[in-house]
Scaffold this motif. Sequence first.
Motif, PDB file in Angstrom:
ATOM      1  N   LEU A 143      -9.229   0.822   1.476  1.00 25.08           N
ATOM      2  CA  LEU A 143      -9.973   1.349   2.133  1.00 25.08           C
ATOM      3  C   LEU A 143     -10.804   1.086   2.944  1.00 25.08           C
ATOM      4  CD1 LEU A 143     -11.366   2.829  -1.410  1.00 25.08           C
ATOM      5  CD2 LEU A 143      -9.762   4.127  -0.452  1.00 25.08           C
ATOM      6  N   LEU A 144     -11.463  -0.431   3.058  1.00 23.00           N
ATOM      7  CA  LEU A 144     -12.034  -0.324   4.100  1.00 23.00           C
ATOM      8  C   LEU A 144     -10.624  -0.452   4.930  1.00 23.00           C
ATOM      9  CD1 LEU A 144     -13.515  -3.503   2.831  1.00 23.00           C
ATOM     10  CD2 LEU A 144     -14.717  -1.619   3.678  1.00 23.00           C
ATOM     11  N   LEU A 145      -9.741  -0.625   5.077  1.00 21.39           N
ATOM     12  CA  LEU A 145      -7.823  -0.594   5.973  1.00 21.39           C
ATOM     13  C   LEU A 145      -8.407   0.569   6.625  1.00 21.39           C
ATOM     14  CD1 LEU A 145      -6.177  -2.489   7.295  1.00 21.39           C
ATOM     15  CD2 LEU A 145      -4.617  -2.643   5.726  1.00 21.39           C
ATOM     16  N   ASN A 146      -7.913   1.472   5.946  1.00 21.81           N
ATOM     17  CA  ASN A 146      -8.240   2.734   5.547  1.00 21.81           C
ATOM     18  C   ASN A 146      -9.160   3.192   6.823  1.00 21.81           C
ATOM     19  OD1 ASN A 146      -5.729   3.158   4.251  1.00 21.81           O
ATOM     20  ND2 ASN A 146      -7.041   4.116   2.029  1.00 21.81           N
ATOM     21  N   GLU A 195      -8.063  -3.322  -8.554  1.00 19.79           N
ATOM     22  CA  GLU A 195      -9.385  -2.625  -7.827  1.00 19.79           C
ATOM     23  C   GLU A 195      -9.781  -3.365  -6.925  1.00 19.79           C
ATOM     24  OE1 GLU A 195     -10.569   0.956  -8.084  1.00 19.79           O
ATOM     25  OE2 GLU A 195      -9.190   1.246 -10.173  1.00 19.79           O
ATOM     26  N   GLU A 196      -9.269  -4.807  -6.721  1.00 16.67           N
ATOM     27  CA  GLU A 196     -10.104  -5.728  -6.112  1.00 16.67           C
ATOM     28  C   GLU A 196      -9.039  -5.021  -4.636  1.00 16.67           C
ATOM     29  OE1 GLU A 196      -9.503  -9.089  -6.734  1.00 16.67           O
ATOM     30  OE2 GLU A 196      -9.871 -10.351  -5.539  1.00 16.67           O
ATOM     31  N   TRP A 197      -7.867  -4.708  -4.923  1.00 14.83           N
ATOM     32  CA  TRP A 197      -7.139  -4.916  -4.023  1.00 14.83           C
ATOM     33  C   TRP A 197      -7.081  -2.757  -3.565  1.00 14.83           C
ATOM     34  CZ3 TRP A 197      -3.896   0.075  -3.496  1.00 14.83           C
ATOM     35  CH2 TRP A 197      -3.502   0.461  -2.027  1.00 14.83           C
ATOM     36  N   GLN A 249     -16.600  -7.019   7.171  1.00 13.13           N
ATOM     37  CA  GLN A 249     -16.177  -6.816   5.528  1.00 13.13           C
ATOM     38  C   GLN A 249     -15.146  -7.259   4.509  1.00 13.13           C
ATOM     39  OE1 GLN A 249     -16.664  -2.028   6.640  1.00 13.13           O
ATOM     40  NE2 GLN A 249     -18.333  -2.460   5.371  1.00 13.13           N
ATOM     41  N   LEU A 250     -13.996  -7.737   5.469  1.00 12.65           N
ATOM     42  CA  LEU A 250     -12.482  -7.927   5.433  1.00 12.65           C
ATOM     43  C   LEU A 250     -13.413  -9.472   5.562  1.00 12.65           C
ATOM     44  CD1 LEU A 250     -10.230  -6.110   5.518  1.00 12.65           C
ATOM     45  CD2 LEU A 250     -10.937  -6.710   3.826  1.00 12.65           C
ATOM     46  N   VAL A 304       0.005   2.324   5.327  1.00 15.12           N
ATOM     47  CA  VAL A 304      -0.941   2.939   6.308  1.00 15.12           C
ATOM     48  C   VAL A 304      -0.893   2.730   7.051  1.00 15.12           C
ATOM     49  CG1 VAL A 304      -0.763  -0.190   5.904  1.00 15.12           C
ATOM     50  CG2 VAL A 304      -2.982   1.002   5.229  1.00 15.12           C
ATOM     51  N   GLY A 305       0.027   2.124   8.011  1.00 17.12           N
ATOM     52  CA  GLY A 305       0.723   2.219   9.603  1.00 17.12           C
ATOM     53  C   GLY A 305       0.821   3.929   9.755  1.00 17.12           C
TER      54      GLY A 305
END
Length: 551
Positions: free
Chosen positions: A173-176, A166-168, A341-342, A500-501
């Motif tokens: 999700l923030l990166l998304n 979940e941490e990952w 946020q990160l 993610v890309g």
Amino acid sequence: MRSMNVHVTVGVRARGPCGSGNMLGGVAPQRGLCVTAAGTVAHGKLEGRKGAESTGVGKKGIHGGVRRFEEIPHTGRSGWVNLVKFWREDRFRQLHKHMERTFNALGPIYREHLGTHSSVNIILPSDIAELFRSEGLHPRRMTLQPWATHRETRQHSKGVFLKNGEEWRADRLLLNKEVMMSAAVRRFLPLLDEVAMDFCRMLRGKVEREGRGEEGKRSLTMDPSPDLFRFALEASCHVIYGERIGLFSSSPSLESQKFIWAVERMLATTPPLLYLPPRLLLRIGAPLWTQHASAWDHIFTHAEARIQRGYQRLFQTRGSEAGAAGGQYTGVLGQLMEKGQLSLDLIKANVTELMAGGVDTTAVPLQFALFELGRNPEVQERVRQQVRASWAQAGGDLQKALQGAPLLKGTIKETLRLYPVGTTVQRYPIKDIVLQNYHIPAGTMVQACLYPLGRSADVFEDPLRFDPSRWGSSREEGQKGEGAGAFRSLAFGFGARQCVGRRIAENEMQLLLMHILLSFHLSVSSSEDIKTTCTLILQPETPPRITFSQL
Ligand code: HEM
């Protein structure tokens, strides 16, 4: 899963073709090598019977109608014998073809042991769907520390890849939000387009200067791959750092070219490291590993310098009223920093991954796409007509232009169906599952094999035909089976861990093809198939030469 701290593992778990975490993961749980054969490989030839279902093998092993894991057809009992054979016959480069042959011989599921690496390989979309339903949020582990000299490389592997579950997911999700969501796509589309237009301007100049024929109708036959690599790096930098690095200028920087070489070296040195056990690696693989780690060091150094610059720019912009009021898009890095946020380490790690994953993965499929369009002139013309109409109607709205030309997206999907950059997508199911009526225990490494899947006549009608219209939005034409479309186009993976890309890659490739098709007719001198080779990513043995003729 064994801890990387316990033994020095070359944790090169090939999760996908891009990004460090993709390739530099932990060790797959090892399974015993002693198996019951439903099919075996002897002297490099498959002697298997086609699928356990048809063989009726192992009836006594059936528990409650489900066959035991050990009964899954396999390619040989000993991982070490298999590895030596692979090594001697240089089969790693032809891994994709090996998989295709093995599915033909053993049926839709088989096991393979190669050195320390064991996997269950599957090809059918229905099985992949089942695998997808049982995927968990697996940890990625990096084990570069003992070798890496660069502080950031070590920090990256410690700080980020040991993150888990979940941490990952929360970080992802923030990166998304900055790279996958449609609002983000709208922000970075003009940046990609600017680079695509520059590429075409550069190409037009080259054809004009070096091409044959009368003015305005010149043709030039060339290998576009070096320019495509530069394009991919320039486009990535523009989106990620919000700045141009001038690779199409008359004196492109040597530093950027070195970055391209470092990514190539990192990719090329990965596959052999996948299969060697730590002790052997230390004895015979050390030079390889050193090269691998130093390639990563270079990638990190390059990213670090850019990130520093990004920071400076952000503070300058904050300091100046114009910057603050202008609300100018400063790329993915700027957005992540601005939102805060990160953590800084995570921003650095993710940005570096995006950089490492964003060059070869798009430059190589673009070569295949140009080749397929060149050898299929009617298809090329159909795509061009649609692009022209859509471009004319869109009035400069890039998203509208792309949406109005679905054949462009079809071209990318079709290219990746036939030439998936990453030939497998791997998962470790978090619960026991049943595939092809075989019991698969939780934690087994299961690979969806994309190259044979894309070329399977059981999955696609007339699979070797390059037909972008088979991916039409209303009906997934030319597709067999239930739920057509689902789990057939998997080049970017699936689920929470998917590439993610992806949105950057899809849009970057579509925009470039759009501008090329508006400016040039493409042809190739021979319509023979391109020979391919697998060096972690699938690529042409020799880059195809394309003739660009001015329109
Ligand atoms: C045609 C181009 C590309 C293809 C076919 C591709 C394919 C893939 C695949 C198959 C995965 C693993 C997904 C999974 O396990 O489900 C992946 C992961 C990843 N890709 Fe790509 N990729 C492409 C372009 C890019 C680009 C342009 C970038 C960066 C800008 C990128 C960055 C990454 C990263 C960072 C990951 C790891 C994601 C994670 O595990 O959180 N890729 N890619």
